[in-house]
Design an enzyme around this catalytic site. Structure first.
Site, PDB file in Angstrom:
ATOM      1  N   ARG A 177      -0.032  -9.343  13.225  1.00  0.00           N
ATOM      2  CA  ARG A 177      -0.632  -8.383  12.289  1.00  0.00           C
ATOM      3  C   ARG A 177      -1.443  -9.094  11.211  1.00  0.00           C
ATOM      4  NH1 ARG A 177       4.623  -5.837  10.573  1.00  0.00           N
ATOM      5  NH2 ARG A 177       3.546  -4.597   9.017  1.00  0.00           N
TER       6      ARG A 177
ATOM      7  N   ARG B 287      -9.484   0.164   8.936  1.00  0.00           N
ATOM      8  CA  ARG B 287      -8.961  -1.174   9.165  1.00  0.00           C
ATOM      9  C   ARG B 287      -9.922  -2.005   9.994  1.00  0.00           C
ATOM     10  NH1 ARG B 287      -2.991  -0.202   8.693  1.00  0.00           N
ATOM     11  NH2 ARG B 287      -1.924  -2.146   9.131  1.00  0.00           N
TER      12      ARG B 287
ATOM     13  N   LYS C 291       0.831  -1.211   0.000  1.00  0.00           N
ATOM     14  CA  LYS C 291       0.000   0.000   0.000  1.00  0.00           C
ATOM     15  C   LYS C 291       0.864   1.260   0.000  1.00  0.00           C
ATOM     16  CE  LYS C 291      -2.292  -0.921   3.819  1.00  0.00           C
ATOM     17  NZ  LYS C 291      -1.825  -2.246   4.232  1.00  0.00           N
TER      18      LYS C 291
ATOM     19  N   ARG D  24      11.625  -2.187  11.409  1.00  0.00           N
ATOM     20  CA  ARG D  24      10.553  -1.724  12.293  1.00  0.00           C
ATOM     21  C   ARG D  24      10.313  -2.735  13.404  1.00  0.00           C
ATOM     22  NH1 ARG D  24       5.652  -0.134   8.358  1.00  0.00           N
ATOM     23  NH2 ARG D  24       4.572  -1.387   9.911  1.00  0.00           N
TER      24      ARG D  24
ATOM     25  N   ARG E 123      11.928  -6.695   5.149  1.00  0.00           N
ATOM     26  CA  ARG E 123      11.776  -5.255   4.929  1.00  0.00           C
ATOM     27  C   ARG E 123      12.782  -4.446   5.753  1.00  0.00           C
ATOM     28  NH1 ARG E 123       5.767  -2.810   4.815  1.00  0.00           N
ATOM     29  NH2 ARG E 123       5.760  -3.077   7.054  1.00  0.00           N
TER      30      ARG E 123
HETATM   31  P1  ADP Z   1       1.364  -2.268   7.770  1.00  0.00           P
HETATM   32  O1  ADP Z   1       0.296  -1.974   6.756  1.00  0.00           O
HETATM   33  O2  ADP Z   1       2.623  -2.751   7.147  1.00  0.00           O
HETATM   34  O3  ADP Z   1       0.912  -3.077   8.924  1.00  0.00           O
HETATM   35  P2  ADP Z   1       1.063   0.433   8.841  1.00  0.00           P
HETATM   36  O4  ADP Z   1       2.145   1.443   8.859  1.00  0.00           O
HETATM   37  O5  ADP Z   1      -0.137   0.693   7.998  1.00  0.00           O
HETATM   38  O6  ADP Z   1       1.799  -0.899   8.429  1.00  0.00           O
HETATM   39  O7  ADP Z   1       0.548   0.175  10.340  1.00  0.00           O
HETATM   40  C1  ADP Z   1       1.416  -0.122  11.395  1.00  0.00           C
HETATM   41  C2  ADP Z   1       0.631  -0.277  12.688  1.00  0.00           C
HETATM   42  O8  ADP Z   1      -0.032   0.966  13.014  1.00  0.00           O
HETATM   43  C3  ADP Z   1      -0.489  -1.299  12.687  1.00  0.00           C
HETATM   44  O9  ADP Z   1      -0.004  -2.608  12.928  1.00  0.00           O
HETATM   45  C4  ADP Z   1      -1.365  -0.788  13.818  1.00  0.00           C
HETATM   46  O10 ADP Z   1      -0.816  -1.095  15.090  1.00  0.00           O
HETATM   47  C5  ADP Z   1      -1.278   0.709  13.648  1.00  0.00           C
HETATM   48  N1  ADP Z   1      -2.345   1.202  12.755  1.00  0.00           N
HETATM   49  C6  ADP Z   1      -2.188   1.759  11.524  1.00  0.00           C
HETATM   50  N2  ADP Z   1      -3.377   2.079  10.976  1.00  0.00           N
HETATM   51  C7  ADP Z   1      -4.325   1.719  11.881  1.00  0.00           C
HETATM   52  C8  ADP Z   1      -5.751   1.772  11.904  1.00  0.00           C
HETATM   53  N3  ADP Z   1      -6.458   2.271  10.874  1.00  0.00           N
HETATM   54  N4  ADP Z   1      -6.384   1.292  13.006  1.00  0.00           N
HETATM   55  C9  ADP Z   1      -5.697   0.814  14.052  1.00  0.00           C
HETATM   56  N5  ADP Z   1      -4.369   0.710  14.094  1.00  0.00           N
HETATM   57  C10 ADP Z   1      -3.677   1.156  13.020  1.00  0.00           C
END
Ligand code: ADP
Ligand code: ZN
Length: 207
Positions: free
Chosen positions: A162, A88, A13, A151, A122
């Site tokens: 996740r 999400r 994404k 990370r 990554r």
């Molecule tokens: P990835 O898509 O690789 O998991 P992101 O950077 O989108 O990475 O998200 C990292 C973390 O941030 C998620 O695992 C979660 O803990 C938190 N997070 C991000 N977006 C949301 C969301 N919309 N709702 C709840 N937690 C979120």
């Protein structure tokens, strides 16, 4: 255009989001980036979200919805935006429906095995650049020279968590948006540029 990028962690994404910004100039709203920058700055929100993120759990809806609603009210979002990593969960999607109307939801479909390999290999830079050990072996960023890092949530246990959270809580959004007629699923290719061509062919119909 008002769009959402949907897809499992590691689906690409963020990478597609950067290309979309370059091509269409709409603001990129990434909840993950917003949370990480709050952690780096040591804000109250940062302190709150850190423990959830490290474990690979979702940050509670209330906080996440608040952050996004505030961002969407800013001037630059009037003519369009791209949400990456939000919504999400079903409650987040319902909150978004109340705040605005979307033009499309792009669902990036990638197999579990590919995602698992991507996430474990990554490497990130604080400038936002992302690499993979299979194609980039240096420890320093090609763009800015800084040392790359892994990370906290790209370690094995948080990755498993996740992906589990994605299946349980995020995947239902696929049928949620399908029912609304907004869902556009693309099967991700190995090549970033091929995937972007598919994304572009959808977005060009929205302009
Ligand atoms: P990835 O898509 O690789 O998991 P992101 O950077 O989108 O990475 O998200 C990292 C973390 O941030 C998620 O695992 C979660 O803990 C938190 N997070 C991000 N977006 C949301 C969301 N919309 N709702 C709840 N937690 C979120
Ligand atoms: Zn860099």
């Amino acid at each position: 255009m008002k769009i959402v990028l949907l897809g499992a962690p590691g689906a690409g994404k963020g990478t597609q989001a950067d290309l979309i910004v370059k091509e269409y100039g709409i603001p990129h709203i990434s909840t993950g980036e917003a949370f990480r920058s709050n952690i780096t700055k040591g804000t109250e929100i940062g302190l709150f979200v850190k423990s959830y993120m490290e474990k690979g759990l979702l940050v509670p809806d209330e906080v996440t919805i608040e952050i996004v609603s505030m961002r969407l009210k800013e001037d630059d979002c009037k003519n369009g935006f791209m949400l990456d990593g939000f919504p999400r969960s079903i409650p987040q999607a319902q909150a978004l429906d109340k705040a605005t109307s979307l033009d499309a939801v792009i669902n990036i479909d990638v197999s579990y095995d590919v995602i698992y390999k991507r996430l474990t290999g990554r490497r990130n830079c604080s400038c936002g650049a992302i690499y993979h050990v299979s194609t980039y072996t240096s420890n320093n960023c090609a763009k800015c020279g800084k040392e790359l890092f892994i990370r906290d949530d790209d370690k094995e246990e948080p990755i498993k968590k996740r992906l589990e959270v994605y299946e349980k809580i995020t995947q239902p959004l696929i049928s949620y948006y399908e029912k609304k007629g907004l869902l556009k699923t693309i099967v991700s290719s190995d090549a970033i540029s091929d995937t972007f061509l598919k994304v572009k062919s959808i977005l060009d119909t929205l302009i």
